[in-house]
Scaffold this motif. Sequence first.
Motif, PDB file in Angstrom:
ATOM      1  N   LEU A 306       0.594  -1.018   0.086  1.00 49.84           N
ATOM      2  CA  LEU A 306      -0.112  -0.018   0.020  1.00 49.84           C
ATOM      3  C   LEU A 306       0.897   1.259   0.101  1.00 49.84           C
ATOM      4  O   LEU A 306       1.836   1.385   0.735  1.00 49.84           O
ATOM      5  CB  LEU A 306      -1.012  -0.056   1.228  1.00 49.84           C
ATOM      6  N   LYS A 307       0.365   2.168  -0.759  1.00 55.37           N
ATOM      7  CA  LYS A 307       0.896   3.579  -0.582  1.00 55.37           C
ATOM      8  C   LYS A 307       0.086   4.714   0.417  1.00 55.37           C
ATOM      9  O   LYS A 307      -0.994   4.333   0.585  1.00 55.37           O
ATOM     10  CB  LYS A 307       0.885   4.194  -1.985  1.00 55.37           C
ATOM     11  N   PRO A 308       0.850   5.665   0.728  1.00 55.66           N
ATOM     12  CA  PRO A 308      -0.054   6.590   1.778  1.00 55.66           C
ATOM     13  C   PRO A 308      -1.168   6.852   1.052  1.00 55.66           C
ATOM     14  O   PRO A 308      -1.406   7.306  -0.241  1.00 55.66           O
ATOM     15  CB  PRO A 308       0.856   7.813   1.747  1.00 55.66           C
ATOM     16  N   GLY A 309      -2.481   7.129   1.724  1.00 57.63           N
ATOM     17  CA  GLY A 309      -3.757   7.278   1.262  1.00 57.63           C
ATOM     18  C   GLY A 309      -4.482   5.968   0.546  1.00 57.63           C
ATOM     19  O   GLY A 309      -5.437   6.472  -0.062  1.00 57.63           O
ATOM     20  N   GLN A 310      -3.782   5.061   0.812  1.00 61.63           N
ATOM     21  CA  GLN A 310      -4.483   3.910   0.060  1.00 61.63           C
ATOM     22  C   GLN A 310      -5.164   2.723   1.325  1.00 61.63           C
ATOM     23  O   GLN A 310      -4.731   2.985   2.309  1.00 61.63           O
ATOM     24  CB  GLN A 310      -3.821   3.204  -0.803  1.00 61.63           C
ATOM     25  N   GLN A 311      -6.152   2.158   0.924  1.00 63.23           N
ATOM     26  CA  GLN A 311      -6.828   1.301   1.886  1.00 63.23           C
ATOM     27  C   GLN A 311      -6.784  -0.114   1.326  1.00 63.23           C
ATOM     28  O   GLN A 311      -7.318  -0.388   0.211  1.00 63.23           O
ATOM     29  CB  GLN A 311      -8.083   1.732   2.152  1.00 63.23           C
ATOM     30  N   GLY A 312      -5.991  -1.068   1.946  1.00 65.30           N
ATOM     31  CA  GLY A 312      -6.192  -2.368   1.313  1.00 65.30           C
ATOM     32  C   GLY A 312      -7.281  -3.129   2.145  1.00 65.30           C
ATOM     33  O   GLY A 312      -7.675  -3.066   3.148  1.00 65.30           O
ATOM     34  N   ILE A 313      -8.305  -3.891   1.212  1.00 65.23           N
ATOM     35  CA  ILE A 313      -9.322  -4.369   1.669  1.00 65.23           C
ATOM     36  C   ILE A 313      -9.428  -6.012   1.306  1.00 65.23           C
ATOM     37  O   ILE A 313      -9.351  -6.416   0.315  1.00 65.23           O
ATOM     38  CB  ILE A 313     -10.761  -3.877   0.894  1.00 65.23           C
ATOM     39  N   LEU A 314      -9.614  -6.950   2.604  1.00 65.14           N
ATOM     40  CA  LEU A 314      -9.479  -8.192   2.439  1.00 65.14           C
ATOM     41  C   LEU A 314     -11.092  -8.952   2.979  1.00 65.14           C
ATOM     42  O   LEU A 314     -11.300  -8.395   3.894  1.00 65.14           O
ATOM     43  CB  LEU A 314      -8.369  -8.758   3.304  1.00 65.14           C
TER      44      LEU A 314
END
Length: 406
Positions: A306-314
């Motif tokens: 992930l990069k700053p400002g991103q959200q990872g969704i599992l």
Amino acid sequence: MDNKRIHQAFYIAELIEKFVNGTLTAIEGEVMEYWLNEHPDNKALFEEITASSRVEEFETFYLAVDSSRALTVFKQRYPFEGRQFTLRRRLLRKLSYVAAVLVAAITILWFSIERQPQTSIATVEFEHHDIQPGGNRATLTFADGKSISLSKEQTGIIVNEKGIEYQDGVTEVVNLATDAIDQFILATPKGGVYSITLSDGTKVWLNAESNLKYPSRFSKEERVVELDGEAYFDVAKVEINETKNKSTEKQLWPFVVVSRGQRVEVLGTKFNVSVYGDQPELKTTLVEGSVRLVPQGGDRSSGVILKPGQQGILFDGSLAVGVKTVDTESLIAWKDGYFYFNNTPTVELMKEVARWYDVEIVYKGKIPDDTFSGKVKRNTTLMGLLEILQISTLNVKLEDNKLIIN
């Protein structure tokens, strides 16, 4: 014009009238203060209407106005059908002149016409019953299963070589006399938040109804903690002088957050993890630095960075990871003592309400599809929050510790 917009204008007018008459309640005062601080135009409008000389002038003028016809013309001229009212769109900022005239007219009519008060449902249902907000509440569980309640006067604890103490740096919680690595669990109930500084300097803020399992000190290979619920991590960047290949090149000490169905691997960064059991999605939001999000049971190649400002969704039960760009401020506002709703559906909003005010949400009939936006301090009462958000399109009733929504 959107009914919510009309209701908001009438409601602000009613508060102004109560202020002038000296009948403003404490909760209504909080709502009034919130509205005044939203934008300078609001305060200017308030001062204009409440000036003693202007009140008499407005009354003389508006008593001669056909208010019904004026409101009809207003609706025809400014058609806002389909748009949703949100606090952040600042109704009176965007409709400055029109809204000023409308609110002033309605306010003076309030002075002059006897009528049945049209307060919001929240005011009616909670007139004699309210629930206080959450606060600093947590328990600490030891390896032997013993638990203690932590001080509500403190905001968090610190793990150091001697043991565990409160963040005031003076009061001791437990003394760790041995060199053995003990496992502890810091847990917050509904209506509780607490923070912890781990032995490596990493700071963790624990949201309501969450728990963090951590060691008294970390092993040499990696720093690992386990999370259930929601927490914000500010991971300390720690260098390792010795590596397995005897290289003199310095490496960073990996930090790993293990939670329901995923591993978050970092070196030194700021991020938020939300893995509540009542939500199907596991959400990891990166504020600063870099993290690798890996589905539990998968190898590192199956994860994403992930990069700053991103959200990872599992998604629960799936190894597929999705990534999207998000507004990180709204997602970590809880850490700084705010609710921050951004077109938040009723169901999601009520989940936060349930956790923070320790109430049970009961739906009777179809679940409303309303959305709400706004930034509100979490130290307000339940009634205050519902008043500020103007949840009056919902049939809401508070019975004991149940918030019933029809």
